[in-house]
Design an enzyme around this catalytic site. Structure first.
Site, mmCIF file in Angstrom:
data_model
loop_
_atom_site.group_PDB
_atom_site.id
_atom_site.type_symbol
_atom_site.label_atom_id
_atom_site.label_comp_id
_atom_site.label_asym_id
_atom_site.label_seq_id
_atom_site.Cartn_x
_atom_site.Cartn_y
_atom_site.Cartn_z
ATOM 1 N N SER A 24 3.896 20.727 -8.220
ATOM 2 C CA SER A 24 2.698 21.717 -8.350
ATOM 3 C C SER A 24 1.997 22.288 -7.529
ATOM 4 O O SER A 24 2.016 21.548 -6.194
ATOM 5 C CB SER A 24 1.855 20.684 -9.342
ATOM 6 O OG SER A 24 0.689 21.268 -9.888
ATOM 7 N N PRO A 25 1.333 23.222 -7.341
ATOM 8 C CA PRO A 25 0.660 24.055 -6.134
ATOM 9 C C PRO A 25 -0.460 22.899 -5.723
ATOM 10 O O PRO A 25 -1.384 22.499 -6.655
ATOM 11 C CB PRO A 25 0.142 25.303 -6.826
ATOM 12 C CG PRO A 25 0.924 25.687 -7.779
ATOM 13 C CD PRO A 25 1.453 24.441 -8.497
ATOM 14 N N GLN A 101 2.073 30.574 -5.831
ATOM 15 C CA GLN A 101 0.697 30.962 -6.601
ATOM 16 C C GLN A 101 -0.233 31.767 -5.859
ATOM 17 O O GLN A 101 -0.583 31.619 -4.815
ATOM 18 C CB GLN A 101 0.046 29.486 -7.101
ATOM 19 C CG GLN A 101 -1.038 29.666 -7.952
ATOM 20 C CD GLN A 101 -1.696 28.341 -8.168
ATOM 21 O OE1 GLN A 101 -2.485 27.867 -7.475
ATOM 22 N NE2 GLN A 101 -1.521 27.641 -9.463
ATOM 23 N N TYR A 186 -11.643 29.078 -11.499
ATOM 24 C CA TYR A 186 -11.619 30.200 -10.189
ATOM 25 C C TYR A 186 -11.710 31.295 -11.308
ATOM 26 O O TYR A 186 -11.988 31.532 -12.367
ATOM 27 C CB TYR A 186 -10.187 29.956 -9.452
ATOM 28 C CG TYR A 186 -9.987 28.725 -8.837
ATOM 29 C CD1 TYR A 186 -11.025 28.478 -7.854
ATOM 30 C CD2 TYR A 186 -8.976 27.645 -8.850
ATOM 31 C CE1 TYR A 186 -11.030 27.030 -7.145
ATOM 32 C CE2 TYR A 186 -8.886 26.681 -8.183
ATOM 33 C CZ TYR A 186 -10.055 26.234 -7.391
ATOM 34 O OH TYR A 186 -9.846 25.145 -6.471
ATOM 35 N N ARG A 234 -1.013 29.627 -14.468
ATOM 36 C CA ARG A 234 -1.909 28.243 -14.985
ATOM 37 C C ARG A 234 -3.045 28.351 -15.762
ATOM 38 O O ARG A 234 -3.713 29.544 -15.381
ATOM 39 C CB ARG A 234 -1.964 27.315 -13.499
ATOM 40 C CG ARG A 234 -2.791 26.372 -13.872
ATOM 41 C CD ARG A 234 -2.807 25.271 -12.729
ATOM 42 N NE ARG A 234 -1.491 24.507 -12.687
ATOM 43 C CZ ARG A 234 -1.315 23.671 -11.965
ATOM 44 N NH1 ARG A 234 -2.197 23.231 -11.000
ATOM 45 N NH2 ARG A 234 -0.277 22.803 -12.175
ATOM 46 N N LEU A 307 -0.827 13.344 -14.417
ATOM 47 C CA LEU A 307 -0.528 11.941 -14.396
ATOM 48 C C LEU A 307 0.754 11.613 -15.179
ATOM 49 O O LEU A 307 0.862 10.810 -16.345
ATOM 50 C CB LEU A 307 -1.598 11.171 -15.081
ATOM 51 C CG LEU A 307 -3.018 10.942 -14.271
ATOM 52 C CD1 LEU A 307 -4.010 10.152 -15.016
ATOM 53 C CD2 LEU A 307 -2.533 10.168 -12.997
ATOM 54 N N GLY A 329 2.183 16.353 -9.198
ATOM 55 C CA GLY A 329 1.396 16.733 -7.979
ATOM 56 C C GLY A 329 1.244 15.885 -7.237
ATOM 57 O O GLY A 329 1.801 15.583 -6.334
ATOM 58 N N ARG A 330 0.280 14.978 -7.337
ATOM 59 C CA ARG A 330 -0.103 13.956 -6.313
ATOM 60 C C ARG A 330 0.860 12.928 -6.294
ATOM 61 O O ARG A 330 1.229 12.122 -5.209
ATOM 62 C CB ARG A 330 -1.435 13.354 -6.600
ATOM 63 C CG ARG A 330 -2.676 14.248 -6.035
ATOM 64 C CD ARG A 330 -4.016 14.017 -6.535
ATOM 65 N NE ARG A 330 -4.433 14.394 -7.920
ATOM 66 C CZ ARG A 330 -5.662 14.558 -8.615
ATOM 67 N NH1 ARG A 330 -6.617 14.285 -7.902
ATOM 68 N NH2 ARG A 330 -5.565 15.247 -9.611
#
Length: 375
Positions: A24-25, A101, A186, A234, A307, A329-330
């Site tokens: 993921s970005p 992205q 955004y 997204r 998650l 992602g994380r």
């Protein structure tokens, strides 16, 4: 024995992802003047070594004031293309599809980095300066945030062109996949939500009016992005503030599909403040139901995120038909070899054959040496 869905290829227009694992970005705040540097090559390159099928850069601003911080990557100038090319070459050399992205922060720009201390704006001595943010209306993202300047119709038309120009540069850099960031509060998400968009012209009012600019930006990207390359967007399935809900996202996704968008990357929240997902309650796979709803009701390919921690969890999401791709992602920061570990968890790479051979032969030898050893 058939491979798990997570490790089956997925054809998207004229390119094929070798598996369904996607990085993921994730913003890193390490750019100067929007340029790719050695940090980005090492940061993203390790995910390609980890055999993710698609590796996305962080969001790249379509103009300087479209950055979140001054450390963000950019896609607003032709001089930035060569740095991206260097990154793309390595990602593709290791077998990944290279994705980028593009974004505009709108009223959520000109901020400190997430880990800066109170009163700090960027690295010490870097000389970062705040700038005037813009938005659909003169409403700040939260208490204490800068009041944005309301964009005029001519400004919006200019930004549509900038999204298209960013897509052209991304293609020139060699990226296989492009994604528009239309989530997390955004600029495009600010236009979609009636909480942040109080305009009474053609870019505000009812849902069709609020969708006008985001759809125009998507159209410009598609027109400047090769037909054989896939395009993602997204979205925040819900804005977290009660203004934009799943049923709105389904309508938006259907309109995007008609414009040639191939994949909806389904996230949530983030309209106000720093958080990307509040007040959506977090639990394992907490955004997967949003992906499932968009996939089934809009009839479009989706990517789930949020998650998702291991291979069995990811495989269950795909087997249930709730998504077609899994964005990590994380958890990828925690484990850059997440995809390879997921393959072992799912029983499809016991001999380390999926690993780059420079690693795989060592690890297979180590595995054999461990047989019979006790702790």
């Amino acid at each position: 024995m058939q491979k798990p869905l997570l490790f089956q290829p997925l054809k998207l227009r004229g390119v094929t992802a070798p598996n369904r694992c996607v990085v993921s970005p994730m913003v890193q705040y390490r750019a100067t003047d929007g340029e790719v540097n050695d940090y980005h090559l090492v940061h993203l390159g390790k995910f390609a070594l980890g055999k993710f099928g698609i590796v996305f850069t962080e969001n790249c601003a379509v103009e300087p004031r479209g950055r979140v911080t001054q450390g963000d990557l950019g896609m607003w100038d032709d001089g930035q293309i060569e740095g991206h090319r260097r990154l793309v070459r390595f990602l593709k050399q290791e077998g990944a599809l290279a994705g980028t992205q593009i974004t505009h922060s709108g009223r959520k720009g000109s901020t400190p980095r997430s880990f800066d201390k109170p009163g700090q704006l960027g690295p010490e001595g870097a000389g970062w300066q705040k700038w005037q943010t813009v938005g659909p209306s003169e409403l700040p993202a939260d208490k204490g945030w800068t009041i944005p300047r309301q964009l005029e119709a001519a400004d919006i038309e200019d930004l549509v062109k900038r999204f298209g120009e960013a897509a052209r540069r991304a293609d020139a850099a060699g990226y296989d996949v492009i994604e528009i960031h239309g989530a997390h509060g955004y600029l495009l998400a600010q236009f979609l939500s009636p909480i942040s968009n109080k305009r009474n012209d053609q870019y505000g009012g009812d849902r069709a009016g609020r969708m006008r600019f985001p759809l125009a930006a998507a159209r410009a990207v598609r027109e400047n992005w090769p037909e054989h390359k896939p395009m993602f967007i997204r979205v925040s399935a819900v804005d977290g503030a009660g203004g934009w809900e799943v049923e709105d996202t389904v309508v938006f996704a259907q309109a995007l599909k008609e414009l040639g968008v191939d994949v909806i990357d389904v996230s949530s929240g983030g309209l106000t403040g720093l958080s990307t997902a509040l007040p959506v309650k977090r639990s394992l796979g907490f955004q997967v139901p949003f992906s499932a709803a968009v996939k089934r009701q809009a009839g479009i390919t989706t990517m789930a995120v949020g998650l998702i921690l291991d291979g069995p969890q990811a495989e269950a999401i795909l087997q249930a038909g709730d998504a077609d791709l899994i964005a990590i992602g994380r958890q990828a920061l925690y484990d850059p070899f997440w995809a390879l570990h997921a393959a072992q968890e799912l029983g499809c790479d016991s001999d380390f054959e999926m690993w780059t051979p420079e690693y795989g032969w060592w690890l297979d030898k180590r595995k054999n040496n461990l047989v019979g050893l006790k702790k």
